[in-house]
Design a protein around this motif. Sequence first.
Motif, PDB file in Angstrom:
ATOM      1  N   UNK A 302       8.932  -7.466   3.070  1.00 43.80           N
ATOM      2  CA  UNK A 302       8.701  -6.057   3.061  1.00 43.80           C
ATOM      3  C   UNK A 302       9.610  -4.912   3.207  1.00 43.80           C
ATOM      4  N   UNK A 303      10.446  -5.336   4.029  1.00 41.05           N
ATOM      5  CA  UNK A 303      11.702  -4.206   4.281  1.00 41.05           C
ATOM      6  C   UNK A 303      12.551  -3.838   3.121  1.00 41.05           C
ATOM      7  N   UNK A 304      12.295  -4.803   2.139  1.00 42.88           N
ATOM      8  CA  UNK A 304      13.075  -4.528   0.616  1.00 42.88           C
ATOM      9  C   UNK A 304      12.275  -4.054  -0.378  1.00 42.88           C
ATOM     10  N   UNK A 305      10.966  -3.739  -0.164  1.00 41.36           N
ATOM     11  CA  UNK A 305      10.185  -3.465  -1.052  1.00 41.36           C
ATOM     12  C   UNK A 305      10.364  -2.092  -1.557  1.00 41.36           C
ATOM     13  N   UNK A 306      10.407  -1.745  -3.152  1.00 42.57           N
ATOM     14  CA  UNK A 306      10.756  -0.350  -3.583  1.00 42.57           C
ATOM     15  C   UNK A 306       9.394   0.025  -4.307  1.00 42.57           C
ATOM     16  N   UNK A 307       9.282   1.277  -4.359  1.00 46.92           N
ATOM     17  CA  UNK A 307       7.999   2.055  -5.051  1.00 46.92           C
ATOM     18  C   UNK A 307       7.594   1.482  -6.479  1.00 46.92           C
ATOM     19  N   UNK A 308       6.525   1.325  -6.857  1.00 45.39           N
ATOM     20  CA  UNK A 308       5.809   0.975  -7.980  1.00 45.39           C
ATOM     21  C   UNK A 308       6.516  -0.474  -8.407  1.00 45.39           C
ATOM     22  N   UNK A 309       7.019  -1.178  -7.360  1.00 45.81           N
ATOM     23  CA  UNK A 309       7.712  -2.573  -7.776  1.00 45.81           C
ATOM     24  C   UNK A 309       6.336  -3.478  -7.779  1.00 45.81           C
ATOM     25  N   UNK A 310       6.410  -4.515  -8.606  1.00 48.25           N
ATOM     26  CA  UNK A 310       5.856  -5.624  -8.666  1.00 48.25           C
ATOM     27  C   UNK A 310       6.469  -6.966  -8.056  1.00 48.25           C
ATOM     28  N   UNK A 311       6.107  -7.647  -6.909  1.00 57.97           N
ATOM     29  CA  UNK A 311       6.656  -8.227  -6.281  1.00 57.97           C
ATOM     30  C   UNK A 311       5.784  -9.644  -5.606  1.00 57.97           C
ATOM     31  N   UNK A 337       9.552  -4.889   8.623  1.00 60.61           N
ATOM     32  CA  UNK A 337       8.880  -3.354   8.676  1.00 60.61           C
ATOM     33  C   UNK A 337       9.095  -2.754   7.271  1.00 60.61           C
ATOM     34  N   UNK A 338       8.099  -2.223   6.447  1.00 59.76           N
ATOM     35  CA  UNK A 338       8.319  -1.640   5.461  1.00 59.76           C
ATOM     36  C   UNK A 338       8.800  -0.173   5.696  1.00 59.76           C
ATOM     37  N   UNK A 339       9.660   0.335   5.214  1.00 61.05           N
ATOM     38  CA  UNK A 339      10.310   1.408   5.548  1.00 61.05           C
ATOM     39  C   UNK A 339       9.357   2.599   4.791  1.00 61.05           C
ATOM     40  N   UNK A 340       8.402   2.486   4.023  1.00 63.50           N
ATOM     41  CA  UNK A 340       7.677   3.532   3.438  1.00 63.50           C
ATOM     42  C   UNK A 340       6.210   3.787   4.231  1.00 63.50           C
ATOM     43  N   UNK A 341       5.774   5.237   3.875  1.00 60.77           N
ATOM     44  CA  UNK A 341       4.549   5.486   4.619  1.00 60.77           C
ATOM     45  C   UNK A 341       3.529   4.737   3.980  1.00 60.77           C
ATOM     46  N   UNK A 342       2.815   3.880   4.759  1.00 60.39           N
ATOM     47  CA  UNK A 342       1.731   3.039   4.157  1.00 60.39           C
ATOM     48  C   UNK A 342       0.341   3.555   4.137  1.00 60.39           C
ATOM     49  N   UNK A 343      -0.725   3.395   3.327  1.00 60.62           N
ATOM     50  CA  UNK A 343      -1.991   3.852   3.274  1.00 60.62           C
ATOM     51  C   UNK A 343      -2.855   2.399   3.931  1.00 60.62           C
ATOM     52  N   UNK A 344      -3.484   2.797   4.989  1.00 60.32           N
ATOM     53  CA  UNK A 344      -4.077   1.662   5.473  1.00 60.32           C
ATOM     54  C   UNK A 344      -5.615   1.606   4.911  1.00 60.32           C
ATOM     55  N   UNK A 345      -6.307   0.681   4.476  1.00 64.44           N
ATOM     56  CA  UNK A 345      -7.616   0.470   4.052  1.00 64.44           C
ATOM     57  C   UNK A 345      -8.786   0.569   5.144  1.00 64.44           C
ATOM     58  N   UNK A 346      -9.486   1.487   4.967  1.00 61.99           N
ATOM     59  CA  UNK A 346     -10.660   1.697   5.986  1.00 61.99           C
ATOM     60  C   UNK A 346     -11.649   0.755   5.617  1.00 61.99           C
ATOM     61  N   UNK A 347     -12.132  -0.190   6.820  1.00 65.02           N
ATOM     62  CA  UNK A 347     -12.860  -1.193   6.399  1.00 65.02           C
ATOM     63  C   UNK A 347     -14.045  -0.987   7.612  1.00 65.02           C
ATOM     64  N   UNK A 348     -15.059  -1.820   7.360  1.00 69.25           N
ATOM     65  CA  UNK A 348     -16.150  -1.705   8.497  1.00 69.25           C
ATOM     66  C   UNK A 348     -15.938  -2.583   9.188  1.00 69.25           C
ATOM     67  N   UNK A 349     -15.710  -2.171  10.940  1.00 66.56           N
ATOM     68  CA  UNK A 349     -15.373  -2.913  11.894  1.00 66.56           C
ATOM     69  C   UNK A 349     -16.247  -4.152  12.140  1.00 66.56           C
ATOM     70  N   UNK A 350     -17.423  -4.227  11.774  1.00 66.41           N
ATOM     71  CA  UNK A 350     -18.300  -5.106  11.942  1.00 66.41           C
ATOM     72  C   UNK A 350     -18.170  -6.456  11.113  1.00 66.41           C
ATOM     73  N   UNK A 351     -17.468  -6.183   9.933  1.00 60.77           N
ATOM     74  CA  UNK A 351     -17.089  -7.234   8.801  1.00 60.77           C
ATOM     75  C   UNK A 351     -15.583  -7.716   8.917  1.00 60.77           C
ATOM     76  N   UNK A 352     -14.843  -7.040  10.034  1.00 61.30           N
ATOM     77  CA  UNK A 352     -13.404  -7.324  10.070  1.00 61.30           C
ATOM     78  C   UNK A 352     -13.215  -8.729  11.043  1.00 61.30           C
ATOM     79  N   UNK A 353     -12.673  -9.625  10.359  1.00 66.39           N
ATOM     80  CA  UNK A 353     -12.104 -10.841  11.031  1.00 66.39           C
ATOM     81  C   UNK A 353     -10.725 -10.850  11.425  1.00 66.39           C
ATOM     82  N   UNK A 354     -10.484 -11.075  12.573  1.00 67.28           N
ATOM     83  CA  UNK A 354      -9.102 -11.146  13.263  1.00 67.28           C
ATOM     84  C   UNK A 354      -9.240 -10.494  14.647  1.00 67.28           C
ATOM     85  N   UNK A 355      -8.206 -11.072  15.536  1.00 67.55           N
ATOM     86  CA  UNK A 355      -8.081 -10.447  16.876  1.00 67.55           C
ATOM     87  C   UNK A 355      -7.481  -9.021  17.013  1.00 67.55           C
ATOM     88  N   UNK A 356      -8.438  -8.269  17.567  1.00 69.66           N
ATOM     89  CA  UNK A 356      -7.977  -6.783  17.701  1.00 69.66           C
ATOM     90  C   UNK A 356      -6.685  -6.720  18.601  1.00 69.66           C
TER      91      UNK A 356
END
Length: 795
Positions: A302-311, A337-356
Amino acid sequence: MPLQQLRECDGPIETQLSGKGEWIEYDKLQLGSAYTDKYVKGTISVKYPSCKLGTGEKVFKIVLEESSLQPPTSNQASINTFIFGELVGDCENVLKQGDTVVLTNFQVSKSPSAGQDGRHAFQFELSDETGGTVFVCSRAENNLAPIIRRQKVGMKDYTYVPLNRIKDGALVNVYGVVKFFKPPYRSKGTDYCTTVTIVDPSDEKLHCVFFGGNADQLPKIYKVGDVVRFHRVKIQAFNHELQAISAPGFSALTFDGAQNAPIKPRTASKSYCFKSTDQRMVEELRRWANANTSIFKSGIKLSDVKPAEYFDLTCQLIAKAPVDRSAMMLKVWDGTKCPHVLKHVPVDSKTLEGDLGEIHRLRQLTVDVLVYDNHTNVANSLKLGTYLRICNIHAKVTTASTEKYNESVDAEPGMEFQLHGGTSYGRGIMVLPSDSSDVQQLKQSLQSDFPSDQDSMEDLSQLDILNSSSELSVPQEISSTCVERCHEEPATVLTAHQHISPTSLKEVLDRTAPCKYRTRAKLVNYEPKALYQSVKLYCSKCHSLQEIPDDDDIDTLLEEAFSADAATHSQPHDAGWYETTIWEQGDPKQRQIIVRFVKSSRLQRFPERSTILVEGVSVNELYHLSEKFGSVILTTSRTDHLMLNDLSIPFLIQDRKWHYGCRCCSDPQPVSVLQPLTREDSWKSSEIAKVLGIQQLRYVFVMKFTLADGSGTLDAFLWDEAERFFGISAADVVISEVLQEKLTRIMNTLCPPTINPEDFPWLECCLKSYYVGEGLDQKTCYQVFDTTVAGFDGI
C-alpha cells in the motif's frame, strides 16, 4: 492399498466398509460435490482392454451396473468408469465381469458419450494420484483365489513435454510457470472455470482453460510466478493458437514460485506422484522465473501504490459491510501506510462486521476496498482475519471537479480502491493459506508496523467516520428534514397534471387503454436490481434496445480485429491530414499499435483535446488513450481504405464516453470522409457520426417498477423520461461513480432494502397505459411520465 479384496465370509459389504463413509446411489450424484466421505458400488457388466494415452500412461475402462434388488429401469443405472495410473496395473488382471466393486475417493465428471451409449450422464474417474481405492468382491467361484498383489519395483516415470513441442490433438503432461491467471469463477453454466497462461524456458506459452464442479477441483494458483504441473491435458487449436483443456484423469499440482519457499504441492488430491526428478524440475523453473523479471514480479505494498494504478494486494481482512445490493466494502491492511489522501466508504454501522476497537487502532493503516458485482458473493463469505490476495484493484483518483458542488475546488483529490466487476485482467479475491510464503511475509509486516498512537483513544471522530451509517451520509445530499418528508410525503413530485384527481391502481387496471392517470403508490420492487444493468443502448431509427458490450467481449473483438489485420499483411495507410506513429508492444504476437494524430489547430493548442485514429489496441490500452486524448476513433487498415471496425465495439471515445453505432441502420464510410472536419476544427460526436454514416446509439435507462397502493399492484416501465425522473444522464452515469452512487441512494430511498414495505415512502406519479402487440397477443402496458424524484437536486 489402492486395490483391496472383500470376502463374503467376512460379512456384508456394508460391515466391511465401516469407516469408509456413506453409500450414495447413482441418481444422487452431483457435479461439484466432494466424494471423499462416500462410496459407490456396482457390478461389472462390461470390461474393456486397457489402452495407452498420448502420454504413455494406461487407462482402463469398465461399466458398472448399480447394485439393486430390483432390475434396472433405465440405462441411467449403468455408468462408465475410468481408472488411471498405477491403479490400472492392479485392476486390469484382477477385475472380471460379474464382480461387485466398491469405489472410494472417486471423481465425478460429465460423460461425453452419454448421448451415444445411453448410459449415465456422469462418469467415475479414479487414479492413485487422487487417492482412489477399489474394493472387489469376486463371484463365489473366484473367492478361493486370493488377490495376489504384485510387487511394485518403483513409481511410474512421467514424460513431460516442453511447450514448444506440443501439437494439436496431443494428450500431454506439462510443467510451467504461471504468466497470467484468473481465480476460479462461476461459468455461464453450473461449473467453475479458471484460465491460466503458462510459460517455460523454451520461450513458448500455453493458454489453459479448466472447468470443475467446484473451485477446489481447479489448480490452486495464488499468484503470477507459481510453478504448476498438469497431468493429462488435451491440446486443441483455438483462434489460431494452441490451447490446453482438462482430459479424463486430469490432475494438477501447484508450487510457490519463491525460491526460498518450501517445495510443498498445493492440490485437492490426497495421493500424488512426486519424486526427486519433480523436485529438481520445480527448482529449475523457480530459478528461471525469478531471473526473468517479466514473469516473476514482487507484490505491491500500500505504501508503493501509485494513482490510477491497477495492482494485486496481499492483505488481511479487518472488517466488511454491504454498501448496496451490488457492492461490498472490505477494510484491509498490509502493515504499510498508503501515502495518499484516502476516501472512506460510508456504511451502515448496523451491518458492519468487525471489532470497533481494532478498527480504530489500525485506522491509519487500513484502506477500504469497494468490491462490485460478481465479487460480492465471495466477499460476503470471507471470515474476518483471513489473509487475502485481491487481484487487479484500481487505485482510482477522484479529482476536485468530480466532487460535490459544496466542496472547495482546492480540495486535494482523494484515492479510492475498487475491484470492478467481471474477470478481465485476472480480477478476483482469493483466500491464502496461512503457511504460504506471502502470508508469512505479511505476518512479519503486520507485527512490526503499527501507528505510533495505536493505544490512544483521544480522537474518536475517526471511528465515527469509519462506522457512519448510510442514514448519516444522507445529509451530504439531502437535508434531514427532506429525509423525514420522504417518509411522510411523496418521495416524487409531478412536473405536470397536478390538477388531475388521483386514481387508485385498481381503477387504472380496470380501465381500457390508452389513458393517462395521476396515482399515489409505493414502489415495492424494481428491476434490474443491479443498477448498472438498467442502462441500455437505444436506436431511435429502428427502436431497438441493446446491452452495453462487456469489456471482455470488446477485448476479444479487438484481438480478432488485430489478427485479421495481421493476416492481410497490409501496410499502414498514410495521408496528409494525419501523422502516423507505430508503437511496438514487444509481446509474442509482435503486436503493433498504430496511432494517427489528426492535424488541426487544436493539436497545437490543446494536445489533450486532439483526435487520434488507432488500431491494434486492447481494452486496457484503450482506457489509457481515452484519458489522454479528447477523441479516439477505432480503425482498421485491412482494406484499401482506412475503415471503422465492426460496430459491436465503439466507433468513438470522446470525453471518456464510449459511443456505439447501430449495426442495422448504419452505412459506415471510409475514415477519409473526416478530413473536412480538420478545417472546421469541429469534432462533436454527433457530427463525426453523421459524416461517417453511423446511426448513433443513445444511452437510456430502462427499468420496471412494481407499484402497489393496497387496491392493486401493477408493473410500469420507466425509460424515455427516466433521465428527467432521476435528474441524471444515462450516458454520464456510465462513467461517473459519483452519479452511480447518487442513483443507488435514490433507489434505496424510493425502495428501502432494510425496512418493512409498509414503511416505504409514497410516490406521486403520472402513468399512461398503451397497447403492445396485435390480436390475441395484444396486452396493456404502463409507463411512468411527467414525474421526478424529490430532494436530489444536486450531485
